[in-house]
Design a protein around this motif. Structure first.
Motif, PDB file in Angstrom:
ATOM      1  N   LEU A 167      -3.556   7.262  -2.577  1.00 43.01           N
ATOM      2  CA  LEU A 167      -3.206   6.017  -1.908  1.00 43.01           C
ATOM      3  C   LEU A 167      -3.596   4.878  -2.846  1.00 43.01           C
ATOM      4  CD1 LEU A 167      -2.010   5.267   0.840  1.00 43.01           C
ATOM      5  CD2 LEU A 167      -4.329   4.785   1.615  1.00 43.01           C
ATOM      6  N   ALA A 168      -2.681   3.914  -3.031  1.00 46.43           N
ATOM      7  CA  ALA A 168      -2.934   2.856  -4.014  1.00 46.43           C
ATOM      8  C   ALA A 168      -2.355   1.536  -3.537  1.00 46.43           C
ATOM      9  CB  ALA A 168      -2.290   3.236  -5.348  1.00 46.43           C
ATOM     10  N   LEU A 169      -2.898   0.462  -4.097  1.00 47.49           N
ATOM     11  CA  LEU A 169      -2.339  -0.866  -3.856  1.00 47.49           C
ATOM     12  C   LEU A 169      -1.463  -1.225  -5.048  1.00 47.49           C
ATOM     13  CD1 LEU A 169      -5.469  -2.717  -2.451  1.00 47.49           C
ATOM     14  CD2 LEU A 169      -3.264  -2.515  -1.287  1.00 47.49           C
TER      15      LEU A 169
ATOM     16  N   LEU B 235       0.880  -1.168   0.000  1.00 47.27           N
ATOM     17  CA  LEU B 235       0.000   0.000   0.000  1.00 47.27           C
ATOM     18  C   LEU B 235       0.920   1.221   0.000  1.00 47.27           C
ATOM     19  CD1 LEU B 235      -3.043   0.819   0.439  1.00 47.27           C
ATOM     20  CD2 LEU B 235      -2.578   0.787   2.880  1.00 47.27           C
ATOM     21  N   GLY B 236       0.716   2.112  -0.962  1.00 47.51           N
ATOM     22  CA  GLY B 236       1.611   3.263  -1.041  1.00 47.51           C
ATOM     23  C   GLY B 236       0.964   4.402  -1.799  1.00 47.51           C
ATOM     24  N   TRP B 237       1.793   5.368  -2.191  1.00 44.30           N
ATOM     25  CA  TRP B 237       1.242   6.562  -2.853  1.00 44.30           C
ATOM     26  C   TRP B 237       1.601   6.570  -4.326  1.00 44.30           C
ATOM     27  CZ3 TRP B 237       2.379   6.194   2.201  1.00 44.30           C
ATOM     28  CH2 TRP B 237       1.407   6.643   3.098  1.00 44.30           C
TER      29      TRP B 237
ATOM     30  N   VAL C 281      -3.611   0.287  -8.085  1.00 39.55           N
ATOM     31  CA  VAL C 281      -5.076   0.267  -7.993  1.00 39.55           C
ATOM     32  C   VAL C 281      -5.485   1.263  -6.915  1.00 39.55           C
ATOM     33  CG1 VAL C 281      -7.048  -1.131  -7.269  1.00 39.55           C
ATOM     34  CG2 VAL C 281      -5.358  -2.094  -8.815  1.00 39.55           C
ATOM     35  N   PHE C 282      -6.233   2.269  -7.318  1.00 41.73           N
ATOM     36  CA  PHE C 282      -6.708   3.268  -6.356  1.00 41.73           C
ATOM     37  C   PHE C 282      -8.173   3.550  -6.654  1.00 41.73           C
ATOM     38  CE2 PHE C 282      -4.452   5.249  -9.883  1.00 41.73           C
ATOM     39  CZ  PHE C 282      -5.431   6.064 -10.429  1.00 41.73           C
ATOM     40  N   ILE C 283      -8.808   4.309  -5.772  1.00 38.36           N
ATOM     41  CA  ILE C 283     -10.225   4.651  -5.977  1.00 38.36           C
ATOM     42  C   ILE C 283     -10.298   6.117  -6.357  1.00 38.36           C
ATOM     43  CG2 ILE C 283     -12.516   4.718  -4.905  1.00 38.36           C
ATOM     44  CD1 ILE C 283     -11.534   2.515  -2.973  1.00 38.36           C
ATOM     45  N   ASP C 284     -11.080   6.395  -7.372  1.00 41.08           N
ATOM     46  CA  ASP C 284     -11.226   7.776  -7.816  1.00 41.08           C
ATOM     47  C   ASP C 284     -12.714   8.071  -8.042  1.00 41.08           C
ATOM     48  OD1 ASP C 284     -10.982  10.272  -8.833  1.00 41.08           O
ATOM     49  OD2 ASP C 284      -9.429   9.769 -10.298  1.00 41.08           O
ATOM     50  N   PHE C 285     -13.279   8.930  -7.212  1.00 38.94           N
ATOM     51  CA  PHE C 285     -14.699   9.274  -7.369  1.00 38.94           C
ATOM     52  C   PHE C 285     -14.880  10.475  -8.306  1.00 38.94           C
ATOM     53  CE2 PHE C 285     -14.916   7.401  -2.940  1.00 38.94           C
ATOM     54  CZ  PHE C 285     -15.607   6.259  -3.321  1.00 38.94           C
ATOM     55  N   VAL C 286     -13.766  11.116  -8.674  1.00 39.38           N
ATOM     56  CA  VAL C 286     -13.879  12.370  -9.432  1.00 39.38           C
ATOM     57  C   VAL C 286     -13.847  12.115 -10.929  1.00 39.38           C
ATOM     58  CG1 VAL C 286     -12.889  14.667  -9.757  1.00 39.38           C
ATOM     59  CG2 VAL C 286     -12.729  13.539  -7.532  1.00 39.38           C
TER      60      VAL C 286
END
Ligand SMILES: C[S@@+](CC[C@H](N)C(=O)[O-])C[C@H]1O[C@@H](n2cnc3c(N)ncnc32)[C@H](O)[C@@H]1O
Length: 282
Positions: free
Chosen positions: A58-60, A45-47, A68-73
């Motif tokens: 923050l990403a896996l 887990l890192g940036w 792999v990260f989450i982006d709601f924008v």
């Protein structure tokens, strides 16, 4: 220390700040720093940061795929929000309506937040529960980043309202549903989308699903979670399944879905509490 996950210290920016940030995350989610692990775990887990997208996310990371990260924008979730079929999509219809208003939802398997985000986009208030520490950390980071972007970017005026309809709690949902904290709103719908053992499950993103499979594996305790959901919900429990998967088996074989909604790859099993109450509340 041996573990399947560790935190990478960010190579970007001021090294002291990067170390502090990693230590803070390590403390909050009880995940070791990669420098403390021998051998270093496969998933980290890192940036993630690029020249084109300088805001750190923050990403896996795992060797066989990109971050792999989450982006709601922007990206897939924003696209699904704009073009995903609105109120007519099966996920939304499965939630039902109570006296012409939208029910309060508990998403007891929040994962990468895709389904919760669709529901919040259409006006539902959603409490997202997630037991994986790494996945909770990704969700928390994406919510913070999304809110910060929504307050500065006036081209996306609805985004802040949508994100404010999402609340995240890092917990095992079975425990939460068995003894909800006092401040929990009345639990009307509980939504479940447990990890299915088959790798072929059609997912919003294969890369996301692959890393989730490697990190959390199949959810072996879905029937215990469904049992707790049926006890806690006042209106309905909705379970998302791959189209041809069997329904989740319960100790009482008479408790089966009261109705189902099908879409090309997915089925929503709906358990109406009113219809099943004599079997659930013995
Ligand atoms: C298939 S993913 C959910 C995907 C999600 N619907 C989405 O749109 O991104 C399942 C997630 O549920 C979580 N989960 C499974 N059982 C849980 C439980 N009892 N409590 C909390 N989280 C749970 C897993 O850790 C995993 O992140």
């Amino acid at each position: 220390m041996q573990t399947n996950l560790a935190i990478q210290i960010s190579p970007f920016g001021n090294p002291d700040q990067a170390l502090k940030q990693a230590q803070q995350l390590s403390q909050t989610y009880q995940i070791p720093l990669s420098t403390e692990c021998h051998p270093p775990p496969k998933i980290q887990l890192g940036w993630h940061q690029t020249a084109k997208e300088p805001t750190p996310k923050l990403a896996l990371f795992q060797p066989e795929s990109g971050p792999v990260f989450i982006d709601f924008v922007q990206g897939k979730k924003a696209h699904r929000r704009q073009f995903g079929g609105g109120k007519g999509q099966p996920l939304v219809r499965a939630m039902g309506k109570i006296k012409h208003r939208l029910p309060q939802i508990i998403d007891a398997t929040a994962g990468m937040g895709g389904d919760s985000f669709v529901l919040a986009s259409l006006g539902f208030n959603v409490i997202m529960l997630e037991r994986s520490r790494a996945v909770s950390a990704l969700l928390e980071d994406a919510l913070l980043r999304g809110k910060s972007s929504a307050t500065t970017d006036t081209t996306n005026p609805e985004l802040l309202d949508i994100l404010n309809r999402l609340q995240l709690i890092h917990i095992d949902s079975t425990l939460f549903l068995q003894a909800p904290p006092l401040e929990t709103p009345h639990i009307e719908v509980v939504y479940l989308d447990p990890m299915y053992p088959e790798k072929k499950k059609k997912a919003a993103s294969k890369k996301e699903m692959n890393i989730l499979q490697n990190l959390v594996g199949p959810d072996q305790d879905s029937s215990i979670l469904l049992q707790a959901a049926l006890q806690a919900a006042s209106y309905r429990v909705v379970v998302k399944r791959p189209k041809h998967a069997p329904v989740i088996q319960l100790d009482n074989p008479n408790i089966i879905p009261t109705t189902q909604i099908n879409s090309p790859n997915t089925r929503y099993d709906i358990y109406s509490i009113k219809a099943l109450s004599s079997k659930i509340r013995l």
